[in-house]
Design a protein around this motif. Sequence first.
Motif, PDB file in Angstrom:
ATOM      1  N   ALA A 140      89.120  76.532   4.609  1.00  0.00           N
ATOM      2  CA  ALA A 140      88.238  76.260   3.468  1.00  0.00           C
ATOM      3  C   ALA A 140      88.980  75.643   2.284  1.00  0.00           C
ATOM      4  O   ALA A 140      88.367  74.979   1.453  1.00  0.00           O
ATOM      5  N   ARG A 141      90.292  75.834   2.213  1.00  0.00           N
ATOM      6  CA  ARG A 141      91.052  75.236   1.104  1.00  0.00           C
ATOM      7  C   ARG A 141      91.023  73.714   1.150  1.00  0.00           C
ATOM      8  O   ARG A 141      91.235  73.057   0.131  1.00  0.00           O
ATOM      9  N   LEU A 147      88.970  71.224  -2.944  1.00  0.00           N
ATOM     10  CA  LEU A 147      90.056  70.411  -3.497  1.00  0.00           C
ATOM     11  C   LEU A 147      89.706  69.944  -4.912  1.00  0.00           C
ATOM     12  O   LEU A 147      90.547  70.000  -5.822  1.00  0.00           O
ATOM     13  N   LEU A 148      88.457  69.501  -5.095  1.00  0.00           N
ATOM     14  CA  LEU A 148      88.035  69.067  -6.432  1.00  0.00           C
ATOM     15  C   LEU A 148      88.061  70.219  -7.435  1.00  0.00           C
ATOM     16  O   LEU A 148      88.493  70.057  -8.572  1.00  0.00           O
ATOM     17  N   ARG A 149      87.599  71.387  -7.016  1.00  0.00           N
ATOM     18  CA  ARG A 149      87.602  72.557  -7.901  1.00  0.00           C
ATOM     19  C   ARG A 149      89.029  72.910  -8.312  1.00  0.00           C
ATOM     20  O   ARG A 149      89.304  73.165  -9.495  1.00  0.00           O
ATOM     21  N   LEU A 150      89.950  72.890  -7.355  1.00  0.00           N
ATOM     22  CA  LEU A 150      91.349  73.202  -7.665  1.00  0.00           C
ATOM     23  C   LEU A 150      91.929  72.198  -8.659  1.00  0.00           C
ATOM     24  O   LEU A 150      92.658  72.565  -9.582  1.00  0.00           O
ATOM     25  N   ALA A 166      96.854  78.246  -2.441  1.00  0.00           N
ATOM     26  CA  ALA A 166      95.622  78.694  -3.105  1.00  0.00           C
ATOM     27  C   ALA A 166      94.979  79.872  -2.377  1.00  0.00           C
ATOM     28  O   ALA A 166      94.970  79.925  -1.153  1.00  0.00           O
ATOM     29  N   ARG A 167      94.453  80.793  -3.158  1.00  0.00           N
ATOM     30  CA  ARG A 167      93.696  81.921  -2.627  1.00  0.00           C
ATOM     31  C   ARG A 167      92.238  81.717  -2.991  1.00  0.00           C
ATOM     32  O   ARG A 167      91.913  81.501  -4.140  1.00  0.00           O
TER      33      ARG A 167
END
Length: 168
Positions: A140-141, A147-150, A166-167
Amino acid sequence: MRYEVERKFMVAHAGWRERAVSRRRLTDGLVGEFPGGKVRVRLDEEQAWITVKGRRDGLARPEFEYEIPRADAEAMLGLVCETCLIEKTRHCVPHDGMEWVVDEYGGALAGMVLAEVELEHEGQPLVLPDWIGREITADARFRQSTLLRLAREAGRPVTLTEVVAARL
């Protein structure tokens, strides 16, 4: 109804570059998400599409894709998807009778390079090119929305190392 069956991978090294036979610039915008699916608008140099992708079942998911007027896609990207844009250059790389795509991301995901291949069915045998790294199909990462959110949370493009760490 069409089912998309695809596998996604990290790219281990740039050996794919010498084998690429074409490339095109794409802009994707997330129109909306729903449990297990999304609606996306996509624009390249010549065409525009709207795509509805349903819930994944294994490697397969229903996909409905329709060509739309370029002006409509540009309006959606600017008015509806303004904070959810993905910019990438998609390279077509043939290998062992299959068409692989390698996406080099720009914008909020600048520096990210990922590969994918579409299969005819889930059990189709697959010979991996030597430039393919770890499989990320079910991770899901590596969903574009994640990816955009991160990248938004970081306020800058995110690195592959940051995504892996990322968690969710």
